[in-house]
Write an enzyme that holds these catalytic residues in place. Structure first.
Site, PDB file in Angstrom:
ATOM      1  N   SER A  36       0.984  -0.982   0.157  1.00 29.07           N
ATOM      2  CA  SER A  36       0.031   0.063   0.102  1.00 29.07           C
ATOM      3  C   SER A  36       0.930   1.332  -0.013  1.00 29.07           C
ATOM      4  O   SER A  36       1.920   1.262   0.227  1.00 29.07           O
ATOM      5  CB  SER A  36      -0.930   0.089   1.161  1.00 29.07           C
ATOM      6  N   LYS A  37       0.325   2.385  -0.186  1.00 29.65           N
ATOM      7  CA  LYS A  37       0.831   3.576  -0.234  1.00 29.65           C
ATOM      8  C   LYS A  37       1.380   3.895   1.056  1.00 29.65           C
ATOM      9  O   LYS A  37       2.526   4.486   1.217  1.00 29.65           O
ATOM     10  CB  LYS A  37      -0.283   4.615  -0.627  1.00 29.65           C
TER      11      LYS A  37
END
Ligand code: GLU
Length: 508
Positions: A264-265
């Site tokens: 994920s970011k």
């Protein structure tokens, strides 16, 4: 019979920066298209206006340009299947929604937001925390399945806000053959009646993706695994609107995994590596997500790393040019399991590509890194010569600073500590006398300088090895850099002698 031309598409929603998984989706689409002499289309899926983020569309184009994965058709490149932005195709969707209603496979739903909330509150239980509008619920709601024909007509005539929902069949198995996973089946009873057309007249993703894949004559589509649960809805829409035989062949790409599950970011910030292709600044929050480009990755390395994140050619080869990837890519060799992203490996690819490419390929980027640090480069050829000499030592583009800025600026301070224990008057005399013979060298080349240096050292009765480190410190300021006579060659006579003389003043 002539084969249909391969046409693939990348269909991002412009909601923010592009995650490396998104770029891998682009890449696999692109490779597949180019391998088959086909077209790669970029379609902007912006039908959810509430999620539209300014700048995101431009970011996508810039990323594709940086990666060398430019589409053949898009809002920017044109093409004969436009418009390529779904919000500009709004008018084309309604009639397909109406057609589905007429066929009895979709229906109008007039429920207000309050009614929907009331339904969710009424049906919410511990086992079912977010009740969906599905086959069991639809019979209790205000829609064209429960209201009389007259009521529906009058509501429509009055312009009452409504959506169109798909009527998911009960207990039916819907299947299709995925290029990566083979046969995939779904039980329609567990899928809700998704909205196809919204109250504002915009289609949802589900309707728009099917209609546009048809109208744009898409033959194959690589997309992320997160779209697999939507596939049964799409299969049914294809069946009712255009025929399942016209449906593109889908390949649902496995997830990219980070250190703890799906990459994920947030992992980027947490573990200190970039997750996006390029820097992205959220215009609302101002939050910056770091990109591979700004970290100092070469696009060649970035796409190479992505290509092998979930695919290999069956040999030990890891470094591939884009042309080789176009030739060798095969859907059969894409893994169906998640692929683990390893930042150290990504850096390894970059190092390989820095070494592999001529420095001219990235000298302008290095030049701007240097300029940001306040060093203006006048002579590109001189810079390229230096980059060529030190590139084996660099992993990321900013590393060139450490390994080559001393060519442009004499060291301000010199750390003589590594040589002080053995420093003596003989050595000082050697360097003091060195200026004269150096000045007389006519062929200023590393090999000539090295031979001369050895001769002089032997003449002075000192091991040349003992003199090389002091010489290096005088020229670069520390115990690093490429071979010392290569440095002297590039610095040139004048600068080499000047640095030695200036350094001697700091030595006892
Ligand atoms: N608009 C979807 C997305 O943002 C496209 C999914 C697809 O390729 O069908 O990823």
């Amino acid at each position: 019979m002539t084969e249909k031309k391969v046409r693939v598409r990348f269909a991002p929603s412009p909601t923010g920066g592009l995650h490396l998984g998104g770029v891998r989706t682009v890449l696999y689409n692109y490779l597949f298209a180019k391998q088959h002499g086909g077209d790669f289309i970029l379609r902007i899926e912006d039908t959810d206006q509430s999620r539209y983020v300014p700048g995101a569309e431009e970011y996508i184009f810039e990323t594709l340009k940086w990666c060398g994965l430019e589409p053949d058709e898009s809002t920017q490149h044109g093409g004969s299947f436009g418009p390529y932005r779904q919000s500009e195709r709004k008018e084309s969707y309604r009639r397909y929604a109406e057609e589905l209603v007429a066929k009895g496979v979709a229906y109008y739903a007039f429920d207000t937001a309050e009614e929907l909330d009331a339904m969710r509150n009424r049906l919410r239980t511990a086992e079912n925390p977010s009740p969906q509008y599905d086959r069991t619920v639809r019979t209790q709601m205000r829609n064209s399945l429960t209201l009389s024909k007259e009521e529906v007509e009058s509501l429509l005539q009055q312009g009452t806000a409504h959506v169109v929902r798909i009527k998911m069949p009960e207990e039916e198995t819907v299947s299709f053959t995925d290029m990566i996973r083979g046969e995939v089946s779904f039980d329609t009873s567990v899928v809700d009646d998704k909205v196809l057309l919204k109250a504002d007249g915009m289609p949802t993703y589900h309707l728009a993706v099917v209609v546009d894949d048809f109208l744009m004559q898409i033959t194959h589509a690589f997309r992320g695994e997160e779209w697999l649960p939507s596939a049964p809805v799409h299969v049914l829409l294809w069946r009712h609107l255009f025929g399942e035989d016209k449906m593109p062949l889908w390949a649902h790409l496995p997830l990219i995994l980070g250190p703890s599950g799906k990459l994920s970011k947030r992992d980027g910030a947490k573990y200190g590596f970039p997750v996006f292709a390029m820097n992205w600044k959220d215009p609302k929050t101002g939050e910056l997500t770091e990109g591979f480009r700004e970290r100092g990755f070469l696009p060649e390395a970035f796409i190479n790393m992505l290509a092998v994140l979930g695919w290999n050619d069956g040999t030990e080869q890891e470094v591939f040019t884009k042309d080789e990837l176009v030739q060798k890519f095969s859907v059969e060799r894409v893994h169906s399991g998640g692929a683990k992203f390893d930042f150290e490996k990504a850096k390894w690819f970059n190092h390989e590509w820095i070494k592999k490419l001529p420095a001219t390929a990235y000298s302008q980027k290095v030049k701007s890194i240097f300029e940001e640090k306040g060093l203006a480069i006048q002579d590109d050829a001189y810079l390229e010569k230096i980059l060529e000499l030190v590139k084996d030592r660099c992993t990321l583009l900013p590393d060139f600073w450490e390994h080559s800025s001393f060519f442009f600026r004499a060291p301000k301070t010199i750390d003589f500590a590594p040589v002080m224990a053995k420093w003596n008057s003989d050595k000082k005399a050697f360097f003091t006398a060195l200026g004269h013979p150096l000045r007389s060298v006519s062929d200023w080349k590393a090999a000539t300088l090295e031979a001369l240096f050895k001769n002089l050292a032997e003449g002075a009765g000192i091991k040349p090895g003992e003199l090389q480190l002091p010489m290096r410190l005088m020229l670069v300021g520390g115990k690093f850099g490429p071979p010392v006579f290569d440095i002297a060659e590039i610095l040139g006579k004048e600068e080499t002698v000047n640095r030695i003389e200036a350094a001697l003043e700091q030595l006892p």
